[in-house]
Design a protein around this motif. Structure first.
Motif, PDB file in Angstrom:
ATOM      1  N   THR A 111       7.246  -1.326  16.982  1.00 56.50           N
ATOM      2  CA  THR A 111       6.010  -1.196  17.749  1.00 56.50           C
ATOM      3  C   THR A 111       6.071   0.024  18.670  1.00 56.50           C
ATOM      4  O   THR A 111       5.079   0.749  18.833  1.00 56.50           O
ATOM      5  N   GLU A 132       0.816  -1.215   0.000  1.00 61.61           N
ATOM      6  CA  GLU A 132       0.000   0.000   0.000  1.00 61.61           C
ATOM      7  C   GLU A 132       0.848   1.262   0.000  1.00 61.61           C
ATOM      8  O   GLU A 132       0.387   2.318  -0.426  1.00 61.61           O
ATOM      9  N   THR A 151      -4.463  -8.631   7.280  1.00 67.49           N
ATOM     10  CA  THR A 151      -3.787  -7.822   8.298  1.00 67.49           C
ATOM     11  C   THR A 151      -2.847  -6.821   7.631  1.00 67.49           C
ATOM     12  O   THR A 151      -2.106  -7.170   6.702  1.00 67.49           O
ATOM     13  N   ARG A 152      -2.868  -5.578   8.107  1.00 59.74           N
ATOM     14  CA  ARG A 152      -1.906  -4.588   7.623  1.00 59.74           C
ATOM     15  C   ARG A 152      -0.596  -4.763   8.371  1.00 59.74           C
ATOM     16  O   ARG A 152      -0.570  -4.812   9.610  1.00 59.74           O
ATOM     17  N   PRO A 182       2.809  -6.089  12.601  1.00 60.26           N
ATOM     18  CA  PRO A 182       1.468  -5.509  12.508  1.00 60.26           C
ATOM     19  C   PRO A 182       1.482  -3.994  12.663  1.00 60.26           C
ATOM     20  O   PRO A 182       2.214  -3.445  13.498  1.00 60.26           O
ATOM     21  N   THR A 217      -2.538   5.611   8.706  1.00 62.43           N
ATOM     22  CA  THR A 217      -2.693   5.329   7.289  1.00 62.43           C
ATOM     23  C   THR A 217      -1.440   4.625   6.786  1.00 62.43           C
ATOM     24  O   THR A 217      -0.368   4.706   7.409  1.00 62.43           O
ATOM     25  N   PRO A 260      -0.678  -0.793  13.790  1.00 60.00           N
ATOM     26  CA  PRO A 260      -1.872  -0.559  14.610  1.00 60.00           C
ATOM     27  C   PRO A 260      -2.933   0.240  13.865  1.00 60.00           C
ATOM     28  O   PRO A 260      -2.626   0.987  12.935  1.00 60.00           O
ATOM     29  N   ASP A 261      -4.160   0.076  14.294  1.00 57.11           N
ATOM     30  CA  ASP A 261      -5.253   0.868  13.735  1.00 57.11           C
ATOM     31  C   ASP A 261      -5.001   2.353  13.999  1.00 57.11           C
ATOM     32  O   ASP A 261      -4.370   2.725  14.994  1.00 57.11           O
ATOM     33  N   GLY A 262      -5.503   3.178  13.106  1.00 59.15           N
ATOM     34  CA  GLY A 262      -5.370   4.618  13.297  1.00 59.15           C
ATOM     35  C   GLY A 262      -4.250   5.244  12.507  1.00 59.15           C
ATOM     36  O   GLY A 262      -4.146   6.468  12.452  1.00 59.15           O
ATOM     37  N   ARG A 278       1.016   7.193  17.481  1.00 60.85           N
ATOM     38  CA  ARG A 278      -0.374   7.181  17.931  1.00 60.85           C
ATOM     39  C   ARG A 278      -0.593   8.128  19.113  1.00 60.85           C
ATOM     40  O   ARG A 278      -1.663   8.733  19.246  1.00 60.85           O
ATOM     41  N   ARG A 299      -1.063  -5.004   3.014  1.00 62.43           N
ATOM     42  CA  ARG A 299      -1.938  -6.009   3.623  1.00 62.43           C
ATOM     43  C   ARG A 299      -1.555  -7.402   3.138  1.00 62.43           C
ATOM     44  O   ARG A 299      -1.246  -7.609   1.955  1.00 62.43           O
TER      45      ARG A 299
END
Length: 343
Positions: free
Chosen positions: A299, A40, A88-89, A112, A118, A114-116, A306, A73
């Motif tokens: 991470t 992406e 999974t992104r 991975p 782009t 995390p959500d939030g 975030r 993804r």
């Protein structure tokens, strides 16, 4: 994935940006222990700029697909991989191969996202974030109340580094061209114009007793100046040789010269220390420990983004097929942050 096509950008040799080639093919399959990632976002870092010139320390032989890192993804999993990873992104550090629509990875190398975040935001802090985090926290071990100097403070690594240092409670001096100074001040950084004359003298004005850490990607004479700017017990982390970008001759020599200097300086009985950082040096820990550390550190960086401690700076978003234009923009020195390619 049968209706999808593979697109790759190929670096055929030492060429101008316009010499990059597009290659189309069939999307690869995931072998045992591997995953296929639909990319992406990938990006243009200094490493690719040097590879284009044939100047990166240990680049592969031409032709090859550049691209140091990526976000995408998982589209398919191979034998022995949890099929629940599909969709999974993830982010990955690959060194080469990222400038593609699809990439095959060892599943253990996919971190991975995390959500939030782009894809473009996450991409800006993969290579740059791991580099900044490890230099700051694993090598220099910067603490609250210390003062650090970051060369190239508006660049890809530098902009993440100054924000992580501020989040750690350090005072930061950053070198950059004058057009970036207002943005650095907004981050709480004391800017110094690297084109404005005697940079070491200006740094001494801001930190008369020296600085506790210097992060130097410039190489050449700058490394020596950086060493002499250290306070007692301070640490110099050299991590590049940008000043030799357009030199001819051996691409290994600028790095070897820095390594020799750091070895000699560390032999001096003055309590200061110096080292040359390369993310892949961590492989000496062993594959599993190296992967675990990369996963842990990335991470941590994603967490800092975030929490708002680090702003992911996307300089521009361009289609993967426009990689030549993206390289020209990244090499122009007119943008802050990272130029991102979108397949």
């Amino acid at each position: 994935m049968s209706d999808e096509r593979l697109l790759q950008v190929v670096l055929p040799g030492v060429v101008a940006p316009e010499g990059l080639q597009l290659r189309y093919g069939t999307v690869p399959q995931a072998g045992p222990g591997r995953v296929v990632v639909a990319v992406e976002a990938t990006g243009v870092s200094f490493a690719e700029q040097q590879m284009r010139r044939g100047r990166y320390y240990d680049q592969p032989r031409f032709p090859f697909v550049p691209g140091y890192d990526l976000v995408g993804r998982v589209r398919a999993t191979g034998a022995g991989v949890d099929p629940g990873l599909t969709g999974t992104r993830v982010a990955a550090l690959v060194k080469v191969g990222g400038w593609a629509s699809h990439v095959v990875l060892d599943a253990a190398d996919a971190v991975p996202v995390p959500d939030g975040l782009t894809p473009a935001e996450a991409e800006t802090v993969v290579l740059n974030g791991i580099t900044a985090w490890q230099m700051l926290h694993r090598r220099a071990r910067v603490r609250a109340g210390q003062t650090v100097l970051v060369h190239g403070a508006s660049g890809g690594v530098g902009s993440v580094l100054v924000q992580l240092a501020r989040a750690a409670g350090a005072s930061v001096i950053g070198t950059a061209s004058a057009r970036h100074h207002d943005a650095l001040r907004e981050l709480g950084v004391a800017p110094v114009d690297y084109r404005g004359g005697d940079v070491p003298a200006r740094v001494r004005e801001l930190a008369p007793g020296g600085v506790d850490a210097v992060f130097d990607h410039v190489g050449g004479r700058s490394v020596t100046d950086s060493w002499h700017l250290l306070a007692p017990g301070g640490t110099l982390i050299a991590y590049g040789s940008a000043s030799t970008r357009d030199d001819s001759g051996s691409k290994q020599w600028p790095v070897l010269r820095i390594l020799a200097r750091t070895w000699l300086w560390n032999a001096l009985p003055n309590g200061r220390r110096a080292s040359f950082y390369n993310v892949w040096a961590g492989r000496a820990l062993g594959r599993d420990r190296f992967r675990a550390r990369l996963r842990s550190d990335l991470t941590e960086v994603f967490g800092a983004v975030r929490r708002g401690e680090v702003t992911a700076r996307v300089a521009a978003r361009l289609p993967l097929a426009d990689a030549a234009e993206a390289v020209r923009l990244a090499e122009s020195g007119t943008v802050g942050g990272k130029v991102v390619l979108i397949p």
